[in-house]
Design a protein around this motif. Structure first.
Motif, PDB file in Angstrom:
ATOM      1  N   HIS A 445       0.832  -1.199   0.000  1.00 26.09           N
ATOM      2  CA  HIS A 445       0.000   0.000   0.000  1.00 26.09           C
ATOM      3  C   HIS A 445       0.868   1.250   0.000  1.00 26.09           C
ATOM      4  O   HIS A 445       1.735   1.398   0.863  1.00 26.09           O
ATOM      5  N   TYR A 446       0.646   2.114  -0.982  1.00 25.51           N
ATOM      6  CA  TYR A 446       1.277   3.430  -1.006  1.00 25.51           C
ATOM      7  C   TYR A 446       0.281   4.443  -0.438  1.00 25.51           C
ATOM      8  O   TYR A 446      -0.677   4.835  -1.107  1.00 25.51           O
ATOM      9  N   ARG A 447       0.502   4.865   0.775  1.00 24.63           N
ATOM     10  CA  ARG A 447      -0.469   5.722   1.455  1.00 24.63           C
ATOM     11  C   ARG A 447      -0.592   7.093   0.784  1.00 24.63           C
ATOM     12  O   ARG A 447      -1.690   7.650   0.700  1.00 24.63           O
ATOM     13  N   LEU A 448       0.515   7.645   0.311  1.00 24.62           N
ATOM     14  CA  LEU A 448       0.451   8.953  -0.315  1.00 24.62           C
ATOM     15  C   LEU A 448      -0.331   8.892  -1.627  1.00 24.62           C
ATOM     16  O   LEU A 448      -1.172   9.769  -1.896  1.00 24.62           O
ATOM     17  N   ASP A 449      -0.085   7.892  -2.443  1.00 19.79           N
ATOM     18  CA  ASP A 449      -0.838   7.736  -3.697  1.00 19.79           C
ATOM     19  C   ASP A 449      -2.333   7.638  -3.414  1.00 19.79           C
ATOM     20  O   ASP A 449      -3.156   8.198  -4.148  1.00 19.79           O
ATOM     21  N   TRP A 450      -2.694   6.904  -2.371  1.00 21.29           N
ATOM     22  CA  TRP A 450      -4.105   6.722  -2.036  1.00 21.29           C
ATOM     23  C   TRP A 450      -4.752   8.056  -1.651  1.00 21.29           C
ATOM     24  O   TRP A 450      -5.842   8.383  -2.100  1.00 21.29           O
ATOM     25  N   LEU A 451      -4.048   8.841  -0.825  1.00 21.87           N
ATOM     26  CA  LEU A 451      -4.598  10.129  -0.391  1.00 21.87           C
ATOM     27  C   LEU A 451      -4.680  11.119  -1.544  1.00 21.87           C
ATOM     28  O   LEU A 451      -5.547  12.007  -1.549  1.00 21.87           O
ATOM     29  N   MET A 452      -3.797  11.005  -2.538  1.00 21.81           N
ATOM     30  CA  MET A 452      -3.853  11.907  -3.682  1.00 21.81           C
ATOM     31  C   MET A 452      -5.151  11.717  -4.469  1.00 21.81           C
ATOM     32  O   MET A 452      -5.636  12.652  -5.113  1.00 21.81           O
ATOM     33  N   TRP A 453      -5.717  10.524  -4.435  1.00 23.70           N
ATOM     34  CA  TRP A 453      -7.000  10.282  -5.099  1.00 23.70           C
ATOM     35  C   TRP A 453      -8.094  11.128  -4.451  1.00 23.70           C
ATOM     36  O   TRP A 453      -8.929  11.725  -5.127  1.00 23.70           O
ATOM     37  N   PHE A 454      -8.086  11.200  -3.116  1.00 24.38           N
ATOM     38  CA  PHE A 454      -9.078  12.020  -2.415  1.00 24.38           C
ATOM     39  C   PHE A 454      -8.831  13.509  -2.634  1.00 24.38           C
ATOM     40  O   PHE A 454      -9.769  14.292  -2.789  1.00 24.38           O
ATOM     41  N   ALA A 455      -7.554  13.894  -2.643  1.00 25.20           N
ATOM     42  CA  ALA A 455      -7.229  15.306  -2.836  1.00 25.20           C
ATOM     43  C   ALA A 455      -7.734  15.811  -4.181  1.00 25.20           C
ATOM     44  O   ALA A 455      -8.094  16.985  -4.321  1.00 25.20           O
ATOM     45  N   ALA A 456      -7.778  14.921  -5.177  1.00 22.52           N
ATOM     46  CA  ALA A 456      -8.139  15.346  -6.533  1.00 22.52           C
ATOM     47  C   ALA A 456      -9.577  15.821  -6.632  1.00 22.52           C
ATOM     48  O   ALA A 456      -9.899  16.630  -7.512  1.00 22.52           O
ATOM     49  N   PHE A 457     -10.489  15.329  -5.787  1.00 20.51           N
ATOM     50  CA  PHE A 457     -11.851  15.861  -5.846  1.00 20.51           C
ATOM     51  C   PHE A 457     -12.189  16.707  -4.618  1.00 20.51           C
ATOM     52  O   PHE A 457     -13.347  16.893  -4.254  1.00 20.51           O
ATOM     53  N   GLN A 458     -11.131  17.236  -3.986  1.00 17.90           N
ATOM     54  CA  GLN A 458     -11.260  18.278  -2.982  1.00 17.90           C
ATOM     55  C   GLN A 458     -10.474  19.493  -3.475  1.00 17.90           C
ATOM     56  O   GLN A 458     -10.025  19.530  -4.618  1.00 17.90           O
ATOM     57  N   THR A 459     -10.306  20.489  -2.617  1.00 17.34           N
ATOM     58  CA  THR A 459      -9.472  21.638  -2.947  1.00 17.34           C
ATOM     59  C   THR A 459      -8.210  21.576  -2.108  1.00 17.34           C
ATOM     60  O   THR A 459      -8.151  20.850  -1.109  1.00 17.34           O
ATOM     61  N   TYR A 460      -7.186  22.336  -2.504  1.00 17.96           N
ATOM     62  CA  TYR A 460      -5.954  22.288  -1.725  1.00 17.96           C
ATOM     63  C   TYR A 460      -6.162  22.886  -0.342  1.00 17.96           C
ATOM     64  O   TYR A 460      -5.431  22.559   0.603  1.00 17.96           O
ATOM     65  N   GLU A 461      -7.187  23.759  -0.175  1.00 16.99           N
ATOM     66  CA  GLU A 461      -7.486  24.261   1.163  1.00 16.99           C
ATOM     67  C   GLU A 461      -8.002  23.148   2.071  1.00 16.99           C
ATOM     68  O   GLU A 461      -7.777  23.172   3.284  1.00 16.99           O
ATOM     69  N   GLN A 462      -8.678  22.166   1.499  1.00 19.85           N
ATOM     70  CA  GLN A 462      -9.168  21.025   2.270  1.00 19.85           C
ATOM     71  C   GLN A 462      -8.090  19.970   2.480  1.00 19.85           C
ATOM     72  O   GLN A 462      -8.217  19.122   3.369  1.00 19.85           O
ATOM     73  N   SER A 463      -7.066  20.011   1.681  1.00 18.46           N
ATOM     74  CA  SER A 463      -5.954  19.049   1.778  1.00 18.46           C
ATOM     75  C   SER A 463      -4.647  19.830   1.838  1.00 18.46           C
ATOM     76  O   SER A 463      -3.852  19.808   0.884  1.00 18.46           O
ATOM     77  N   GLU A 464      -4.405  20.511   2.943  1.00 17.54           N
ATOM     78  CA  GLU A 464      -3.251  21.401   3.041  1.00 17.54           C
ATOM     79  C   GLU A 464      -1.920  20.672   2.922  1.00 17.54           C
ATOM     80  O   GLU A 464      -0.913  21.268   2.551  1.00 17.54           O
ATOM     81  N   TRP A 465      -1.925  19.394   3.222  1.00 15.78           N
ATOM     82  CA  TRP A 465      -0.689  18.621   3.119  1.00 15.78           C
ATOM     83  C   TRP A 465      -0.155  18.593   1.677  1.00 15.78           C
ATOM     84  O   TRP A 465       1.024  18.333   1.462  1.00 15.78           O
ATOM     85  N   VAL A 466      -1.034  18.873   0.697  1.00 19.14           N
ATOM     86  CA  VAL A 466      -0.583  18.957  -0.690  1.00 19.14           C
ATOM     87  C   VAL A 466       0.425  20.099  -0.844  1.00 19.14           C
ATOM     88  O   VAL A 466       1.439  19.975  -1.557  1.00 19.14           O
ATOM     89  N   ILE A 467       0.159  21.241  -0.185  1.00 16.17           N
ATOM     90  CA  ILE A 467       1.092  22.365  -0.238  1.00 16.17           C
ATOM     91  C   ILE A 467       2.378  22.009   0.501  1.00 16.17           C
ATOM     92  O   ILE A 467       3.472  22.450   0.119  1.00 16.17           O
TER      93      ILE A 467
END
Length: 558
Positions: A445-467
């Motif tokens: 399991h690649y945890r970061l790849d998995w979370l990037m799927w959720f980030a894609a249909f949210q905004t970067y404000e909702q997923s600050e870890w992207v920044i």
């Protein structure tokens, strides 16, 4: 006599078998007797002694060995993922550092590694030997519970609670101290076996009911038209499954409803039907494993399904010449002859513990069952702090289109320069380069790849870890780059700017010109996901969130 019918009448102890073994059952006794004498005169072994011995139904010694090894396999995977990724995700300089006192932060990474290594070592012992005791299994549960407790968003998915519940139930399969596959004075408790069966029933019903109550496409049988393309991390088989005929997708949806909403009730209809349900659930999870990278979720779901099989059903997995199966055969012979060990004080205490377990699971199941019947059903939720009994479910809603966040960096001094060359970062498994074949990764399991799927249909404000990732990429941070497959600036200057672009992805149709060019995906730009950022511009952003600022690497451009 049909052993299935015997078990269906509730004769799990095999009393009919013992009666036949003691009294004999021979339609032609005189002929068999003379045959035996004739064989003995010739010095031959009697025919009945040369027949391969088979296990009687209704016991679970071998089931326990299979269950313990299966749980240990999942633990080993989970702790391996933790060892390879936790420092980068929740460590001292992780994307979401776990909250620690200042004097403890220097030890944070070492403690995370120590927990993971200890878990890998213990689970490897159980996997290899097929033996465990309550101390070992309780230690594994405590170690993994510790990781889940500090794992934050990275450990917020249903399979983490499912592993904790499965691991907790495994504690009570084992003797307290003894390390033996078949400890004579500690038979597997039927209560313990039924706690696993109750788990698979709840998992399936939770998943089935959340679908029926959720997305309309599950009711009109069209969800599978989208699932393979839009699931978190597709694999190559997902590509071909996506382009199956429409009628096959309808068949898949109907089969899903039957397997999740009807077959679980077979568990309560006797040995034969319980075995059928177990086989169906294992096959169902195998299909899911081959058609997507859903972490170790499907592998984990196979584990409680194995409790639907008794020793007679699982005997083919073991050699009769030595080991556990031989020991079980000997014990069944002794029992048939009426020679059973006298109950001891320890066995009495064990019964009390098993009854207490049944009461505990029953009590904690009340809110879970109420949730199943509720029109406001929630999935993957715990109602107790230790996550002993939980609610489960998956894909209650299906995304109809796939979007991806693509990180890009440039050496240009002006991010608005139309001539600026933007180069893409590639993650380990999630879609990016349209010509890269989808990967096979399950059960890892690649945890970061998995979370990037959720980030894609949210905004970067909702997923600050992207920044936070963007800041680390600006400094060529080695810890975050270890979670990424391709760094276009490897061995070069650090990028001046990093941005996030938002794309819509879909599979290329087989036989199309794009497919002929080696493209697995077609993509269209939606727009900017987050604007171009540089290190200096992120300084205040990082400070306001108490994130360690990603300083430039020594020798890099200032």
């Amino acid at each position: 006599m049909d052993p299935f019918n015997m078990a269906a009448t509730g004769d799990s102890s095999g009393s009919s078998v013992r009666k036949r073994h003691v009294e004999g059952r021979n339609p032609e006794p005189e002929r068999e007797e003379s045959g035996e004498k004739h064989g003995e005169e010739r010095g031959e072994e009697p025919e009945k002694d040369r027949r391969p011995q088979s296990l009687h139904p209704g016991t679970f010694w071998l089931t326990r060995v299979v269950l313990l090894r299966s749980v240990a396999f999942i633990y080993l995977l989970a702790f391996s993922v933790a060892f390879n990724q936790n420092k980068q995700l929740i460590g001292e300089r992780g994307l979401m550092p776990m909250q620690q006192l200042p004097e403890q932060r220097e030890e944070m990474d070492a403690n995370l590694d120590a927990l993971a290594v200890a878990g890998m070592a213990l689970s490897a012992v159980v996997l290899v030997t097929g033996t465990a005791n309550m101390v070992i299994m309780a230690s594994l549960w405590v170690l993994y519970h510790s990781l889940v407790s500090v794992g934050q968003l990275w450990y917020s998915f249903g399979w983490e609670s499912q592993l904790l519940e499965t691991g907790f139930l495994s504690i009570f399969l084992c003797p307290l101290w003894t390390l033996s596959q078949v400890p004579p004075r500690c038979p597997p408790s039927l209560i313990s076996i039924w706690t696993f069966r109750w788990l698979i029933v709840r998992i399936m019903l939770g998943a089935g009911l959340i679908k029926i109550r959720g997305d309309r496409c599950w009711r009109d049988l069209t969800c599978m038209d989208y699932h393979y393309e839009t699931q978190p991390v597709p694999n190559p088989i997902s590509y071909y499954m996506h382009f199956s005929p429409w009628w096959f997708h309808r068949f898949e949806a109907i089969s899903n409803h039957l397997i999740e909403l009807v077959f679980p009730f077979f568990t309560f209809l006797g040995r034969r039907m319980c075995t059928v349900n177990g086989a169906v659930q294992v096959l169902f999870q195998a299909v899911l494993i081959t058609s997507g990278n859903l972490s170790f979720l499907n592998w984990l779901t196979i584990v409680p399904s194995l409790a639907c099989f008794d020793d007679a059903a699982l005997g083919f997995l073991f050699s009769s010449k030595s080991g556990a199966k031989k020991a079980v055969l000997e014990m069944q012979k002794e029992e048939a002859a009426g020679r059973t060990p006298k109950p001891s004080k320890g066995m009495f205490i064990r019964r009390v513990v098993n009854v207490s377990l049944a009461v505990l699971i029953g009590y904690l199941s009340v809110p879970v069952v109420m949730n199943l019947f509720s029109s406001k059903q929630v999935m993957n939720t715990s109602f107790d702090p230790l996550r002993i009994v939980n609610t489960y479910g998956a894909f209650g809603s299906i995304t109809k289109e796939r979007t991806e966040v693509i990180f890009q960096g440039t050496l240009s001094g002006d991010p608005k320069d139309p001539e600026a060359l933007w180069e893409e970062y590639q993650f380990l498994c999630k879609p990016g380069d349209v010509q890269r074949r989808p990967c096979f990764i399950s059960p890892y399991h690649y945890r970061l790849d998995w979370l990037m799927w959720f980030a894609a249909f949210q905004t970067y404000e909702q997923s600050e870890w992207v920044i936070h990732i963007a800041g680390r990429l600006l400094s060529n941070d080695s810890s975050v780059l270890s979670l990424i497959d391709h760094n276009p600036f490897q061995g070069r200057e650090t990028p001046r700017w990093v941005r996030g672009e938002h794309f819509r992805y879909r599979f290329t149709p087989p036989g199309s010109s794009s497919a002929a060019e080696g493209k697995w995906w077609l993509r269209n730009r939606i727009g900017a996901y987050f604007p171009a950022v540089d290190l200096e511009g992120l300084r205040g952003y990082f400070q306001s969130r108490s994130w360690p600022h990603p300083h430039l690497q020594p020798g890099s451009r200032t």
